[in-house]
Write a protein that holds these residues in place. Structure first.
Motif, PDB file in Angstrom:
ATOM      1  N   VAL A 146      12.444 -27.628  -1.880  1.00 58.23           N
ATOM      2  CA  VAL A 146      11.100 -28.059  -1.489  1.00 58.23           C
ATOM      3  C   VAL A 146      11.057 -28.332   0.009  1.00 58.23           C
ATOM      4  CG1 VAL A 146       9.277 -29.773  -1.768  1.00 58.23           C
ATOM      5  CG2 VAL A 146      10.721 -29.195  -3.702  1.00 58.23           C
ATOM      6  N   GLY A 147      10.021 -27.839   0.648  1.00 60.10           N
ATOM      7  CA  GLY A 147       9.806 -28.159   2.045  1.00 60.10           C
ATOM      8  C   GLY A 147       8.370 -28.601   2.226  1.00 60.10           C
ATOM      9  N   TYR A 148       8.144 -29.513   3.159  1.00 58.84           N
ATOM     10  CA  TYR A 148       6.795 -29.990   3.439  1.00 58.84           C
ATOM     11  C   TYR A 148       6.752 -30.325   4.918  1.00 58.84           C
ATOM     12  CZ  TYR A 148       2.623 -32.953   3.170  1.00 58.84           C
ATOM     13  OH  TYR A 148       1.388 -33.517   3.363  1.00 58.84           O
ATOM     14  N   LEU A 149       6.115 -29.455   5.682  1.00 52.44           N
ATOM     15  CA  LEU A 149       6.135 -29.617   7.130  1.00 52.44           C
ATOM     16  C   LEU A 149       4.735 -29.574   7.712  1.00 52.44           C
ATOM     17  CD1 LEU A 149       8.999 -27.152   8.178  1.00 52.44           C
ATOM     18  CD2 LEU A 149       9.176 -29.627   7.962  1.00 52.44           C
TER      19      LEU A 149
ATOM     20  N   ALA B 172       1.829 -24.719  -5.240  1.00 50.67           N
ATOM     21  CA  ALA B 172       3.244 -25.038  -5.040  1.00 50.67           C
ATOM     22  C   ALA B 172       3.807 -25.725  -6.286  1.00 50.67           C
ATOM     23  CB  ALA B 172       3.406 -25.941  -3.813  1.00 50.67           C
ATOM     24  N   LEU B 173       3.047 -26.673  -6.843  1.00 48.66           N
ATOM     25  CA  LEU B 173       3.496 -27.384  -8.048  1.00 48.66           C
ATOM     26  C   LEU B 173       3.631 -26.409  -9.212  1.00 48.66           C
ATOM     27  CD1 LEU B 173       1.300 -30.594  -7.758  1.00 48.66           C
ATOM     28  CD2 LEU B 173       3.751 -30.406  -7.354  1.00 48.66           C
TER      29      LEU B 173
ATOM     30  N   VAL C 140      12.508 -20.556  -7.319  1.00 52.39           N
ATOM     31  CA  VAL C 140      11.802 -20.164  -6.094  1.00 52.39           C
ATOM     32  C   VAL C 140      11.560 -21.412  -5.232  1.00 52.39           C
ATOM     33  CG1 VAL C 140       9.674 -19.170  -5.157  1.00 52.39           C
ATOM     34  CG2 VAL C 140      10.635 -18.263  -7.279  1.00 52.39           C
ATOM     35  N   GLY C 141      12.032 -21.350  -3.984  1.00 53.33           N
ATOM     36  CA  GLY C 141      11.787 -22.463  -3.077  1.00 53.33           C
ATOM     37  C   GLY C 141      10.338 -22.445  -2.601  1.00 53.33           C
ATOM     38  N   VAL C 142       9.747 -23.620  -2.376  1.00 59.85           N
ATOM     39  CA  VAL C 142       8.387 -23.655  -1.820  1.00 59.85           C
ATOM     40  C   VAL C 142       8.372 -24.507  -0.552  1.00 59.85           C
ATOM     41  CG1 VAL C 142       7.071 -23.243  -3.931  1.00 59.85           C
ATOM     42  CG2 VAL C 142       7.712 -25.557  -3.350  1.00 59.85           C
TER      43      VAL C 142
END
Lengths: 233, 229
Positions: free
Chosen positions: B102-105, B67-68, B77-79
């Motif tokens: 950025v998403g982190y779920l 992702a980084l 590009v969204g991650v």
């Protein structure tokens, strides 16, 4: 006699390593097996839900089933988390301890002067000492606050967990402290519990930690790697 | 909206693809490894990548590193990273410079399909989606003299949604209040916390998290020595 003294800690260290590897394996299995399946199951139920009237009887039953599934997933996650502190590898001891502190039932204040990461074995030992100490505080201490301090002094990692509870803790009586003593001594360190009745409890662990063994803060996240360098799966 | 998926469990990968396909996304890649994902993303960047934090070979944090890497090489590009556990430290690693795209779920969130699909869409369009548990972790055990304690219950709810990446309209819908009311709450919160106001909805995610983070639950020296005494 001298042989005993040299072999015993090494043997203990190996037993602990084996146990840790087993816990890690269990956690991995829970993650790759049960958890993935339950999430997929949840997805299917959700897809099914879109084909049902939400306020029909079947729709309500399905909603209840999804809620139950969400609860199971949460329990499973907490179980797996207890088996293997996944956070520890990726983020390091201080972050992992802060995360523990945030989930604790009472306020836990964390202070640290660590700018670099101790070796993995030392981090794991320190982490378990803190987990166990916090569990004991919750069970026996009747405390209002806990302070945790992590520091490097004289080539040692020093971990101190101090509460303001009732004190009188006796190591060895099912408190889980015995296992911690093993863990810390296997690394050549020592664990000390000071718990005068009515005056809180201090658990203090010291583990040798040479400056040369310290790692950069984000050891698990090295410089970006090119796609070509990535290992084949 | 074009989406690439990296998830090593076939069952879940197919489930995700089906879900996103049903929701009108164009699923352009379904990968089981980081290597496969990077090849696809490099040759034909999608709008958003949804990936598991643990991928082969070590199942440690390969997904996070990928992702980084994608953020570095393809900023547009969204991650969206899915994780078995959601940890503040990892979230902060992902949004070090910005929370745009950025998403982190938590992985379990997939089950709430509507919310999950909305999160993927938000990240694809440059917004953010942070798991609510991150914000609640930051808000737990606050000291009574810290500015967060001065927030009303309603303001706190708005703060939590804002920090998770919701837009003002999203907050209004969630709390069933008007957009104007949300704007008022947001500006009051920023004033009370002393955070410089920003109009960008994803930039404020970073601002709020940085603020909460800068006032962690660390004990004042006096209180600590009292404890140790």
């Amino acid at each position: 006699m001298t042989l005993d003294a040299t072999i015993e800690p090494r043997l203990r260290a190996r037993i602990l390593e084996a146990a840790d590897a087993e816990r890690q394996r269990l956690e991995r299995n829970l993650h790759d097996g049960a958890q993935q399946r339950l999430v997929s199951l949840g997805l299917r139920l959700s897809l099914l839900a879109t084909r049902l009237e939400a306020d029909s009887e079947a729709g309500r039953m399905l909603a209840a089933a999804r809620e139950e599934l969400a609860g199971s997933l949460e329990e499973l996650r907490e179980l797996a988390r207890g088996l293997n502190p996944a956070m520890l590898g990726a983020c390091g001891l201080v972050e992992a301890v802060q995360s523990l502190a945030a989930r604790a039932a009472l306020p836990v204040w964390v202070t640290s002067d660590l700018t670099r990461r101790p070796p993995a074995r030392v981090e794991v030992a320190a982490y378990y000492v803190i987990c166990e100490a916090l569990a004991n505080v919750a069970k026996y201490a009747d405390a209002t606050t806990v302070a945790i301090d992590l520091s490097l002094r004289d080539r040692r990692l020093v971990v101190e967990i101090v509460d303001d509870g009732v004190g009188g803790a006796a190591p060895g009586e099912g408190s889980g402290l015995r296992g911690l003593v093993d863990r810390v001594e296997a690394l050549g360190g020592r664990l000390e519990v000071v718990s005068p009745r009515g005056r809180g409890t201090t658990v203090r662990a010291e583990v040798p930690c040479a400056p040369s063994s310290l790692r950069p803060p984000h050891d698990r996240l090295p410089a970006p790697l090119a796609a070509a360098e990535l290992p084949c799966a | 909206v074009r989406v690439a998926i990296a998830e090593d469990s076939v069952l879940l990968r197919d489930g995700l693809a089906r879900l996103l396909d049903d929701a009108g996304f164009d699923v352009v890649a379904k990968c089981g490894t980081v290597r496969e994902l990077m090849l696809k993303v490099d040759s034909f960047p999608p709008d958003v990548v949804v990936l598991d934090i643990r991928l082969p070979p070590t199942h440690n944090d390969e997904g996070l590193r990928a992702a980084l890497e994608i953020r570095e090489r393809h900023p547009s590009v969204g991650v969206l990273v899915l994780s078995q556990y959601v940890e503040l430290g990892l979230a902060l690693t992902l949004i070090t410079d910005s929370a745009d795209g950025v998403g982190y779920l938590l992985k379990d969130r997939i089950i709430d399909t509507d919310e999950f699909v909305a999160a993927v869409r938000r990240v694809a369009h440059g917004g953010s989606a942070l798991d609510p548990t991150i914000v609640s972790t930051l808000l737990s055990h606050r000291r009574s003299d810290d500015p967060v304690a001065q927030l009303t219950r309603r303001e706190r709810e708005v703060l939590e949604l804002m920090a998770a990446g919701s837009s003002n309209q999203g907050i209004a819908d969630e709390l069933v209040i008007t957009l104007r009311a949300v704007e008022k709450y947001v500006s009051t919160i920023f004033t009370k916390l002393g955070i410089p106001s920003t109009r960008s909805e994803s930039r404020r995610v970073l601002a709020v998290l940085t603020f909460l983070r800068s006032m962690p639950g660390s004990v004042p020296a006096a209180q600590r020595s009292a404890l140790l005494a």
